[in-house]
Design a protein around this motif. Structure first.
Motif: not given
Length: 192
Positions: A123-149
């Motif tokens: 469970k701890a491993r899955l939570l960590k992976e989930n948090r890392e994926h979420r952080a990666h998606l947020e980074l990609l979303n920020d990059q996409l937002t900047k590229a769109l701007e």
């Protein structure tokens, strides 16, 4: 994965620690031990184990206090409370303070202990992976937002440049008058 995983066992009873250590080692875990709450916190801070098993009733710093401190210091570390008294109130108190699971002594089946630790680590491993994926998606979303701007900004700059290259609005050339709009048009006698 399990072979390199370190588990800290905090219990004031030597016989319980020996039995639990043997069970966990047979399951492939590396086991650290402490005979009380204060020493357990010291070992935890020094070794940073992957999971902690803590007895609920110990002299001095009891299991609930150890659990409370570990939940504050390292909320991502699974802490499993072990108790020989096993009242529902104790179990609920432990879970409210952040225990990942609750095991009662004596163990009727020794594999329950290793399964409980393994389940908490998964469970701890899955939570960590989930948090890392979420952080990666947020980074990609920020990059996409900047590229769109940037794209919108470039598009607007292109539109302004294009307007500067066009002739002025209401341009007269002989008998023709040209005006800017979404399409070119001429007024007067354009066809002759």
């Amino acid at each position: 994965m399990v072979a390199a995983t370190t588990v800290l066992l905090i219990d004031d009873n030597d016989l319980v620690r020996q039995a639990f250590r043997r069970i966990l080692q047979q399951a492939g875990f590396r086991v650290l031990e402490a005979d009380g709450g204060e020493s357990g916190l010291d070992v935890f801070r020094e070794a940073m184990p992957a999971a902690v098993l803590v007895d609920l009733r110990m002299p001095g710093l009891d299991g609930l206090e150890v659990l409370s401190r570990l939940s504050q210091e390292s909320p991502e570390t699974p802490v499993i409370v072990v108790s020989g008294e096993g009242s529902m109130t104790d179990a609920l108190s432990a879970l409210r303070l952040g225990a990942w699971d609750y095991v009662t002594k004596p163990l009727l089946q020794s594999e329950i202990l290793a399964q409980t630790v393994t389940r908490a680590l998964d469970k701890a491993r899955l939570l960590k992976e989930n948090r890392e994926h979420r952080a990666h998606l947020e980074l990609l979303n920020d990059q996409l937002t900047k590229a769109l701007e940037e794209l919108r900004s470039d598009q607007e700059a292109g539109r302004r440049l294009q307007n500067q290259l066009l002739p002025p609005d209401q341009l007269r050339m002989g008998r023709w008058t040209f005006s800017r709009s979404s399409r070119w048009s001429c007024r007067g006698s354009c066809g002759s």
